[in-house]
Design a protein around this motif. Structure first.
Motif, PDB file in Angstrom:
ATOM      1  N   ARG A  33       0.832  -1.207   0.000  1.00  0.00           N
ATOM      2  CA  ARG A  33       0.000   0.000   0.000  1.00  0.00           C
ATOM      3  C   ARG A  33       0.868   1.258   0.000  1.00  0.00           C
ATOM      4  NH1 ARG A  33      -5.397   0.330   1.164  1.00  0.00           N
ATOM      5  NH2 ARG A  33      -6.430  -1.635   1.562  1.00  0.00           N
ATOM      6  N   ARG A  37       0.933   4.162  -2.779  1.00  0.00           N
ATOM      7  CA  ARG A  37       0.679   5.560  -2.446  1.00  0.00           C
ATOM      8  C   ARG A  37       1.794   6.460  -2.981  1.00  0.00           C
ATOM      9  NH1 ARG A  37      -0.067   5.261   3.017  1.00  0.00           N
ATOM     10  NH2 ARG A  37       2.110   5.704   3.376  1.00  0.00           N
ATOM     11  N   GLY A  40       1.086   7.339  -6.401  1.00  0.00           N
ATOM     12  CA  GLY A  40      -0.191   8.004  -6.636  1.00  0.00           C
ATOM     13  C   GLY A  40      -1.309   7.031  -6.958  1.00  0.00           C
ATOM     14  N   LEU A  41      -1.203   5.792  -6.497  1.00  0.00           N
ATOM     15  CA  LEU A  41      -2.197   4.753  -6.781  1.00  0.00           C
ATOM     16  C   LEU A  41      -2.819   4.240  -5.492  1.00  0.00           C
ATOM     17  CD1 LEU A  41      -0.069   2.697  -9.341  1.00  0.00           C
ATOM     18  CD2 LEU A  41      -1.872   4.334  -9.873  1.00  0.00           C
ATOM     19  N   CYS A  42      -3.899   3.470  -5.630  1.00  0.00           N
ATOM     20  CA  CYS A  42      -4.526   2.774  -4.514  1.00  0.00           C
ATOM     21  C   CYS A  42      -4.936   1.383  -5.010  1.00  0.00           C
ATOM     22  CB  CYS A  42      -5.727   3.552  -3.990  1.00  0.00           C
ATOM     23  SG  CYS A  42      -7.113   3.607  -5.121  1.00  0.00           S
ATOM     24  N   GLY A  44      -7.691  -0.011  -5.263  1.00  0.00           N
ATOM     25  CA  GLY A  44      -8.883   0.018  -6.106  1.00  0.00           C
ATOM     26  C   GLY A  44      -9.913  -1.026  -5.732  1.00  0.00           C
ATOM     27  N   ALA A  71      -4.217  -1.657  -9.917  1.00  0.00           N
ATOM     28  CA  ALA A  71      -4.279  -0.456  -9.075  1.00  0.00           C
ATOM     29  C   ALA A  71      -4.883   0.701  -9.855  1.00  0.00           C
ATOM     30  CB  ALA A  71      -2.884  -0.094  -8.583  1.00  0.00           C
ATOM     31  N   ARG A  72      -5.567   1.570  -9.116  1.00  0.00           N
ATOM     32  CA  ARG A  72      -6.210   2.729  -9.735  1.00  0.00           C
ATOM     33  C   ARG A  72      -5.608   4.007  -9.179  1.00  0.00           C
ATOM     34  NH1 ARG A  72     -12.323   1.348  -8.624  1.00  0.00           N
ATOM     35  NH2 ARG A  72     -12.045   3.380  -7.678  1.00  0.00           N
ATOM     36  N   PRO A  73      -5.748   5.115  -9.892  1.00  0.00           N
ATOM     37  CA  PRO A  73      -5.246   6.390  -9.358  1.00  0.00           C
ATOM     38  C   PRO A  73      -6.004   6.774  -8.088  1.00  0.00           C
ATOM     39  CG  PRO A  73      -5.727   6.581 -11.695  1.00  0.00           C
ATOM     40  CD  PRO A  73      -6.243   5.249 -11.253  1.00  0.00           C
ATOM     41  N   LYS A  74      -5.272   7.401  -7.157  1.00  0.00           N
ATOM     42  CA  LYS A  74      -5.901   7.878  -5.933  1.00  0.00           C
ATOM     43  C   LYS A  74      -6.894   8.977  -6.247  1.00  0.00           C
ATOM     44  CE  LYS A  74      -3.363   9.132  -2.607  1.00  0.00           C
ATOM     45  NZ  LYS A  74      -2.316   9.629  -1.702  1.00  0.00           N
ATOM     46  N   ARG A  75      -7.961   9.031  -5.461  1.00  0.00           N
ATOM     47  CA  ARG A  75      -8.924  10.108  -5.620  1.00  0.00           C
ATOM     48  C   ARG A  75      -8.337  11.378  -5.029  1.00  0.00           C
ATOM     49  NH1 ARG A  75     -14.549   8.300  -3.308  1.00  0.00           N
ATOM     50  NH2 ARG A  75     -13.315   8.691  -1.456  1.00  0.00           N
ATOM     51  N   THR A  76      -8.573  12.483  -5.682  1.00  0.00           N
ATOM     52  CA  THR A  76      -8.109  13.752  -5.166  1.00  0.00           C
ATOM     53  C   THR A  76      -9.303  14.522  -4.617  1.00  0.00           C
ATOM     54  OG1 THR A  76      -8.335  14.780  -7.341  1.00  0.00           O
ATOM     55  CG2 THR A  76      -6.188  13.867  -6.785  1.00  0.00           C
TER      56      THR A  76
END
Length: 123
Positions: A33, A37, A40-42, A44, A71-76
């Motif tokens: 994790r 991070r 810039g990913l999570c 998902g 993995a997906r991009p983190k939400r901003t």
């Protein structure tokens, strides 16, 4: 001397239920994790894909790995969320007695800023 432990090498998951690798022995394509991070990913919402086991203080330690391709991009945060957080922090810094915004968070133990609190309570 290498710290490779053959007991922790289970790439097909027969012994531990999920693919298991030794410390620094995981193949590319997996990340923790914290590593996600940093990129810039999570995860998902995807489950743990593998784990790394090693002998640490107090026994066997584990780090769970997620697949990089899933993995997906983190939400901003949206501008509205950022504004709401700024308002909440300003409320925590506002003294209820003198109504001044202080550069520090008002201590909950005092309930007011250090200037308004009785001197023996502030000391």
């Amino acid at each position: 001397m290498a710290r490779i432990r053959a007991a922790f090498h289970d790439p097909d998951g027969a012994r531990y239920g999920i693919p298991t690798f030794w410390w620094q022995g995981a193949p590319t394509g997996y990340a923790t994790r914290r590593q996600l991070r940093e990129r810039g990913l999570c995860p998902g919402g995807h489950p743990i894909a593998a784990q790394v086991l090693w002998q640490g203080v107090g026994g066997t330690r584990a780090a769970y790995l997620y697949r990089l391709d899933l993995a997906r991009p983190k939400r901003t945060a949206t501008p509205a969320v950022r504004a709401a957080l700024a308002n909440a922090m300003r409320a925590r810094r506002t003294c209820p007695t003198c109504r001044r915004v202080r550069p520090y968070v008002i201590p909950r133990s005092l309930g007011e800023c250090l200037s308004c609190a009785p001197s023996e309570a502030a000391a």
